[in-house]
Design an enzyme around this catalytic site. Structure first.
Site, PDB file in Angstrom:
ATOM      1  N   HIS A 129       0.836  -1.201   0.000  1.00  0.00           N
ATOM      2  CA  HIS A 129       0.000   0.000   0.000  1.00  0.00           C
ATOM      3  C   HIS A 129       0.877   1.259   0.000  1.00  0.00           C
ATOM      4  CE1 HIS A 129      -2.998   2.985   1.175  1.00  0.00           C
ATOM      5  NE2 HIS A 129      -2.062   3.418   1.991  1.00  0.00           N
ATOM      6  N   HIS A 134       1.500   5.119  -2.923  1.00  0.00           N
ATOM      7  CA  HIS A 134       1.864   6.522  -2.681  1.00  0.00           C
ATOM      8  C   HIS A 134       3.121   7.001  -3.399  1.00  0.00           C
ATOM      9  CE1 HIS A 134      -1.339   7.122   0.158  1.00  0.00           C
ATOM     10  NE2 HIS A 134      -0.911   6.158   0.959  1.00  0.00           N
ATOM     11  N   GLU A 175      -5.358   9.525   0.052  1.00  0.00           N
ATOM     12  CA  GLU A 175      -5.842   8.138   0.005  1.00  0.00           C
ATOM     13  C   GLU A 175      -6.957   7.917  -1.028  1.00  0.00           C
ATOM     14  OE1 GLU A 175      -4.243   5.875   1.354  1.00  0.00           O
ATOM     15  OE2 GLU A 175      -3.259   6.700   3.123  1.00  0.00           O
ATOM     16  N   SER A 194      -4.194   1.227  -4.707  1.00  0.00           N
ATOM     17  CA  SER A 194      -3.757  -0.103  -4.285  1.00  0.00           C
ATOM     18  C   SER A 194      -4.970  -1.022  -4.124  1.00  0.00           C
ATOM     19  CB  SER A 194      -2.933  -0.027  -2.986  1.00  0.00           C
ATOM     20  OG  SER A 194      -3.636   0.653  -1.978  1.00  0.00           O
TER      21      SER A 194
HETATM   22 FE   LIG Z   1      -1.864   5.313   2.683  1.00  0.00          FE
END
Ligand SMILES: [Fe+2]
Length: 295
Positions: A129, A134, A175, A194
């Site tokens: 993740h 990111h 996010e 993700s």
């Molecule tokens: Fe995150």
């Protein structure tokens, strides 16, 4: 499985800033295979759904050896391309060291990987993740400056006891954020990218609310931990996001909203500017879609 990578104090072997030695050589062949499976599945699924710079930033991850990334190797590519580096941390870390890392252009990444039986769904944000979701976006200069500005705002919010309000900005942008590119809705949030299933829902489903980003509105809005979001916030571009963050007087917002009830994620609110552009068409899903990578 309950979340197990949450600590109140740096665990043994961690530095005061919560960083740890990655011990990359300790990752097993099975873990490298898990990473490769996750990486191949997600990259195949995201073309046409992820924003341009996320897809461009993925090339940074393709330049390093396949499998669990060796952060030293990754950083040799990341630093010249973005000015950032990745640091290993044991899992979830407290706000203050997290914000301090961001202000210093260090992205903290959990140094554990979901087990193979959780390929489709990891209850905790793991290394996949953090890195896959990111790191690619660090290639966008305005977005990476937004993360620095967020870290600065975080350190101030800690002093004001307002980190929970600010945390909603992280959640609804970094996010679960959406961006419009060439008239098309795309995802840039790592929680989405993700997770194929939620990316698809966020971009194609008529059900969730989609609202142009307004920082005060975001900070008033609760969010879901364990189901798809009911509201997504849309930005016109990352320069807009950065400018809005830099120009916002966060302390005034905290004062205004601290006495008000938070909005439920599904609530409409007077003044909301709905995104009324086209949604993405649903394309045939990749073959692995019998599960989902949630985070
Ligand atoms: Fe995150």
């Amino acid at each position: 499985m309950a979340a197990t990578h949450i600590y109140d104090a740096p665990p043994e072997g961690a530095a005061p800033d919560w960083t740890i030695d990655q011990r990359w050589h300790a990752f097993t062949a099975e873990q490298h295979a898990t990473w490769r499976t996750l990486f191949d599945q997600q990259t195949a699924a995201l073309a046409g759904y992820a924003c341009d710079d996320f897809l461009r930033g993925l090339d940074l991850l393709r330049q390093i050896s396949p499998g669990v990334p060796d952060f030293a190797e990754l950083n040799r590519h990341l630093r010249p391309a973005t000015g950032w580096e990745v640091v290993a941390v044991p899992g979830w870390i407290p706000n203050r060291p997290f914000f301090e890392h961001l202000t210093n252009r260090r992205f903290p990444a959990a140094n554990f990987l979901r087990p193979p039986e959780q390929i489709g769904y990891s209850e905790e944000p793991d290394m996949f993740h953090d890195i896959f979701g990111h790191v690619p976006m660090l290639i966008n200069p305005a977005f990476s400056e937004f993360l620095v500005a967020y870290g600065d705002a975080g350190l101030r919010a800690e002093k004001l006891g307002a980190s929970d309000f600010l945390g909603r900005l992280w959640l609804y942008t970094t996010e679960f954020g959406l961006v419009v590119e060439r008239g098309e809705l795309r995802a840039f949030g790592g929680g989405l990218l993700s997770s194929y299933a939620e990316t698809l829902a966020a971009l194609t489903s008529p059900e969730p609310r989609r609202i142009w980003l307004d920082i005060e509105r975001v900070m008033r809005t609760k969010y879901h931990f364990d189901e798809f979001q009911r509201t997504y916030f849309v930005v016109a571009g990352f320069e807009d996001l950065l400018r809005a963050t830099e120009e916002t007087d966060f302390a005034s917002i905290y004062r205004r909203i601290s006495g008000e009830a938070a909005l439920d994620p599904e609530d409409a609110f007077p003044g909301d500017r709905a995104y009324d552009g086209l949604l993405q068409p649903v394309r045939p899903g990749p073959a692995f879609m019998n599960g989902e990578a949630r985070r």
